[in-house]
Design an enzyme around this catalytic site. Structure first.
Site, PDB file in Angstrom:
ATOM      1  N   ASN A   1       0.743  -1.165  -0.118  1.00  9.75           N
ATOM      2  CA  ASN A   1      -0.037  -0.026   0.017  1.00  9.75           C
ATOM      3  C   ASN A   1       0.925   1.264  -0.027  1.00  9.75           C
ATOM      4  O   ASN A   1       0.716   2.134  -0.768  1.00  9.75           O
ATOM      5  CB  ASN A   1      -0.979  -0.045   1.381  1.00  9.75           C
ATOM      6  CG  ASN A   1      -2.124  -0.822   1.065  1.00  9.75           C
ATOM      7  OD1 ASN A   1      -2.643  -1.105  -0.102  1.00  9.75           O
ATOM      8  ND2 ASN A   1      -2.594  -1.465   2.281  1.00  9.75           N
TER       9      ASN A   1
ATOM     10  N   HIS B   1      -3.369   2.213  -2.527  1.00  8.53           N
ATOM     11  CA  HIS B   1      -4.321   1.391  -2.173  1.00  8.53           C
ATOM     12  C   HIS B   1      -4.915   0.718  -3.200  1.00  8.53           C
ATOM     13  O   HIS B   1      -5.681  -0.393  -2.959  1.00  8.53           O
ATOM     14  CB  HIS B   1      -5.332   1.926  -1.234  1.00  8.53           C
ATOM     15  CG  HIS B   1      -4.742   2.659   0.275  1.00  8.53           C
ATOM     16  ND1 HIS B   1      -4.588   1.731   1.187  1.00  8.53           N
ATOM     17  CD2 HIS B   1      -4.329   3.763   0.504  1.00  8.53           C
ATOM     18  CE1 HIS B   1      -4.136   2.146   2.219  1.00  8.53           C
ATOM     19  NE2 HIS B   1      -3.838   3.545   2.018  1.00  8.53           N
TER      20      HIS B   1
ATOM     21  N   GLU C   1      -5.153  -8.046   5.523  1.00 12.90           N
ATOM     22  CA  GLU C   1      -4.830  -8.863   4.823  1.00 12.90           C
ATOM     23  C   GLU C   1      -4.825 -10.155   5.221  1.00 12.90           C
ATOM     24  O   GLU C   1      -4.092 -11.120   4.712  1.00 12.90           O
ATOM     25  CB  GLU C   1      -3.359  -8.376   4.416  1.00 12.90           C
ATOM     26  CG  GLU C   1      -2.517  -8.439   5.824  1.00 12.90           C
ATOM     27  CD  GLU C   1      -2.473  -7.218   6.697  1.00 12.90           C
ATOM     28  OE1 GLU C   1      -1.261  -6.923   7.229  1.00 12.90           O
ATOM     29  OE2 GLU C   1      -3.492  -6.521   6.543  1.00 12.90           O
TER      30      GLU C   1
ATOM     31  N   ASP D   1      -5.519  -3.300  -3.045  1.00 19.02           N
ATOM     32  CA  ASP D   1      -7.016  -4.000  -3.380  1.00 19.02           C
ATOM     33  C   ASP D   1      -6.807  -5.238  -4.492  1.00 19.02           C
ATOM     34  O   ASP D   1      -7.474  -6.094  -4.179  1.00 19.02           O
ATOM     35  CB  ASP D   1      -8.183  -2.899  -3.653  1.00 19.02           C
ATOM     36  CG  ASP D   1      -8.341  -2.038  -2.579  1.00 19.02           C
ATOM     37  OD1 ASP D   1      -8.118  -2.383  -1.489  1.00 19.02           O
ATOM     38  OD2 ASP D   1      -9.083  -1.161  -2.795  1.00 19.02           O
TER      39      ASP D   1
END
Length: 241
Positions: A91, A96, A126, A100
């Site tokens: 990230n 982000h 996660e 994802d």
């Protein structure tokens, strides 16, 4: 405007966005469509919106079923707790959207490696969970290693279309105790301890708790099935004394 109609419109919009098909309403008070909306919302509430996997609440219910099966029939199940290694750095470095994409890719990889009877869930962040019913120590470690190797060997394209990324996972596992009453919290705690051990040893590895030895005689197994009250509910050993 009828507030109830507004709520139904909002529910229909949520289900359309999630890809849930609804029958066309035959009338303003079509109970067939209303039941379909209720069923769709129940399904949606048990699903992780990012990955499409069962969410934590649905997974806890599945674990409860497997513990009950283990205590009544002696059939062991394997619980795996899976964590993506160094996910924060993904990230931080790529953003982000990339994070994802990695979560979705890992969810797909895990789902492709399991049997239809197994359950893969996203527990949050996660972290993922997998439960393998009817799984003893002979095959448990092999199944867990297959998941780890599948993730480590996959090159994942990132949303920008140019960069790719490889990630690894750490896996901790614990078997459900056969013929013994336990709790979902205790089972998850045991698997979590093994996950922490896998990370302590350097990540990208599998650690599974040794199978506990429960000496249960055939006579004791018969008693487990015999301890029912008049309503058919199982009576705990402490209550039977």
């Amino acid at each position: 405007m009828n507030p109830q109609a507004l709520r139904l419109d909002h529910a229909r919009a949520l289900l359309r966005e999630a890809g849930v098909a609804l029958p066309p309403p035959a009338s303003a008070n079509d109970w067939t469509e209303i039941q379909a909306i209720i069923d769709g919302l129940c399904e949606l509430s048990a699903r992780d919106p990012l990955t499409g996997l069962p969410n934590r609440r649905a997974f806890l219910g599945r674990l409860t079923q497997e513990l009950d099966r283990s205590s009544r029939a002696g059939e062991m199940a394997l619980l795996l707790m899976i964590d993506i290694d160094h996910f924060k750095s993904v990230n931080d470095r790529y953003g982000h959207l990339a994070g994802d994409a990695v979560l979705r890719a890992v969810a797909r990889l895990l789902s492709e490696q399991v049997r239809p009877m197994d359950t893969v869930a996203r527990l949050g962040g996660e972290e993922f969970g997998v439960v393998f019913p009817h799984c003893g120590p002979t095959f448990g470690a092999l199944l867990a290693e297959r998941l780890r190797a599948a993730v480590a060997a996959t090159v994942m394209p990132l949303p920008d279309g140019q960069a790719t990324l490889q990630v690894t996972v750490s896996i901790g596992g614990a078997y459900s105790p056969a013929w013994v009453r336990s709790s979902v919290e205790h089972w998850m705690e045991r698997a979590d301890r093994q996950l922490y051990e896998a990370k302590r040893q350097g990540r990208n590895r599998v650690c599974i708790e040794p199978v506990p030895v429960n000496e249960v005689s055939p006579e004791e197994k018969d008693l487990l099935f015999a301890w029912h009250d008049a309503s058919g509910y199982m009576i705990d050993a402490a209550d039977a004394v």
